[in-house]
Design a protein around this motif. Sequence first.
Motif, mmCIF file in Angstrom:
data_model
loop_
_atom_site.group_PDB
_atom_site.id
_atom_site.type_symbol
_atom_site.label_atom_id
_atom_site.label_comp_id
_atom_site.label_asym_id
_atom_site.label_seq_id
_atom_site.Cartn_x
_atom_site.Cartn_y
_atom_site.Cartn_z
ATOM 1 N N UNK A 238 41.550 49.744 35.113
ATOM 2 C CA UNK A 238 40.665 48.623 34.794
ATOM 3 C C UNK A 238 40.390 48.569 33.297
ATOM 4 N N UNK A 239 40.174 49.705 32.677
ATOM 5 C CA UNK A 239 39.885 49.727 31.249
ATOM 6 C C UNK A 239 41.120 49.428 30.401
ATOM 7 N N UNK A 240 42.296 49.494 31.040
ATOM 8 C CA UNK A 240 43.528 49.055 30.353
ATOM 9 C C UNK A 240 43.715 47.544 30.466
ATOM 10 N N UNK A 241 42.848 46.886 31.205
ATOM 11 C CA UNK A 241 42.925 45.439 31.340
ATOM 12 C C UNK A 241 43.378 44.960 32.702
ATOM 13 N N UNK A 242 43.504 45.858 33.671
ATOM 14 C CA UNK A 242 43.978 45.490 35.007
ATOM 15 C C UNK A 242 42.785 45.127 35.900
ATOM 16 N N UNK A 243 42.090 44.058 35.515
ATOM 17 C CA UNK A 243 40.881 43.670 36.246
ATOM 18 C C UNK A 243 41.164 43.205 37.667
ATOM 19 N N UNK A 244 42.412 42.879 37.984
ATOM 20 C CA UNK A 244 42.755 42.465 39.334
ATOM 21 C C UNK A 244 42.388 43.534 40.358
ATOM 22 N N UNK A 245 42.340 44.783 39.903
ATOM 23 C CA UNK A 245 41.963 45.893 40.795
ATOM 24 C C UNK A 245 40.542 45.718 41.343
ATOM 25 N N UNK A 246 39.686 45.019 40.611
ATOM 26 C CA UNK A 246 38.314 44.785 41.064
ATOM 27 C C UNK A 246 38.306 43.965 42.350
ATOM 28 N N UNK A 247 39.339 43.173 42.553
ATOM 29 C CA UNK A 247 39.470 42.370 43.770
ATOM 30 C C UNK A 247 40.340 43.054 44.805
ATOM 31 N N UNK A 248 41.536 43.467 44.399
ATOM 32 C CA UNK A 248 42.519 43.961 45.363
ATOM 33 C C UNK A 248 42.093 45.257 46.045
ATOM 34 N N UNK A 249 41.319 46.087 45.344
ATOM 35 C CA UNK A 249 40.889 47.361 45.939
ATOM 36 C C UNK A 249 40.044 47.144 47.182
ATOM 37 N N UNK A 250 39.404 45.968 47.269
ATOM 38 C CA UNK A 250 38.581 45.662 48.425
ATOM 39 C C UNK A 250 39.365 45.306 49.668
ATOM 40 N N UNK A 251 40.691 45.218 49.553
ATOM 41 C CA UNK A 251 41.540 44.911 50.708
ATOM 42 C C UNK A 251 42.483 46.066 51.043
ATOM 43 N N UNK A 252 42.236 47.225 50.429
ATOM 44 C CA UNK A 252 42.995 48.439 50.732
ATOM 45 C C UNK A 252 42.065 49.464 51.367
ATOM 46 N N UNK B 183 31.294 33.271 49.603
ATOM 47 C CA UNK B 183 30.622 33.563 48.339
ATOM 48 C C UNK B 183 29.887 34.897 48.429
ATOM 49 N N UNK B 184 29.178 35.119 49.528
ATOM 50 C CA UNK B 184 28.471 36.395 49.704
ATOM 51 C C UNK B 184 29.466 37.544 49.806
ATOM 52 N N UNK B 185 30.530 37.349 50.562
ATOM 53 C CA UNK B 185 31.515 38.416 50.762
ATOM 54 C C UNK B 185 32.113 38.858 49.426
ATOM 55 N N UNK B 186 32.614 37.911 48.647
ATOM 56 C CA UNK B 186 33.278 38.277 47.397
ATOM 57 C C UNK B 186 32.295 38.668 46.305
ATOM 58 N N UNK C 275 38.978 54.423 43.995
ATOM 59 C CA UNK C 275 38.335 54.127 45.274
ATOM 60 C C UNK C 275 39.027 52.911 45.884
ATOM 61 N N UNK C 276 38.921 52.784 47.194
ATOM 62 C CA UNK C 276 39.420 51.604 47.910
ATOM 63 C C UNK C 276 38.475 51.309 49.066
ATOM 64 N N UNK C 277 38.605 50.107 49.598
ATOM 65 C CA UNK C 277 37.859 49.781 50.801
ATOM 66 C C UNK C 277 37.029 48.518 50.682
#
Length: 216
Positions: free
Chosen positions: A39-53, A85-88, A110-112
Amino acid sequence: MGGLDIVVILIIAANVILSLKGFNDFSFFEKYKFNIGGIRRGEQIRMLTSGFLHVDTMHLFFNMLTLYFFAPVVVGFLGNIKFLIIYFSSLFAGNLLSLFFHKDEYHYSAVGASGAVSGIIYAGILFRPDMSLHLMFIPIPIPAYIFGIGYLLYSIFGMKNQIGNIGHDAHFGGAVGGYVVTLIMAPWLFQENLLMIGILAIPILVLFVLQRLGKL
């Protein structure tokens, strides 16, 4: 609690499909999990995708089972769009709190869906504080608000003592996200359930005080 709406089915299906992909594809899992360094390298997509793993099938099962029970309450009161909206919002709030507490731990991962599901739990409790929950290994029903307070207090305890390989901070952040966003979208709750809103705020205040005192 009625049948599942299509939007809830789609959320559960996305979690199942992406989690199964992660179980069988190590590079996919590593690329999209929550990881401070990434994330600190700029891979902010992990903030979303980690919630589906998820870590394993049991982790996936319990999160989706909880969502199955609480999501219809939220959809019933607010509809599909506000449910999403609440979920995300809860998912991002959980990951933001994790990022805040672990920002200097570059290997922290972390994931989940626990943050998002925690937010839905809290939204459900705000709408139906009279609900009773039947938990495994506990022979008597537990009032939803007692469960909610206990859940957050345990999360604070887990954060403070680093109990197990569990993202307690994501659970807590997600619950707070669900609590705040629900009240923004349903301000009439202040008239109908003001006492319960105050009671559920107690663990949030405890966390704030502990953080300000440097106890976390």
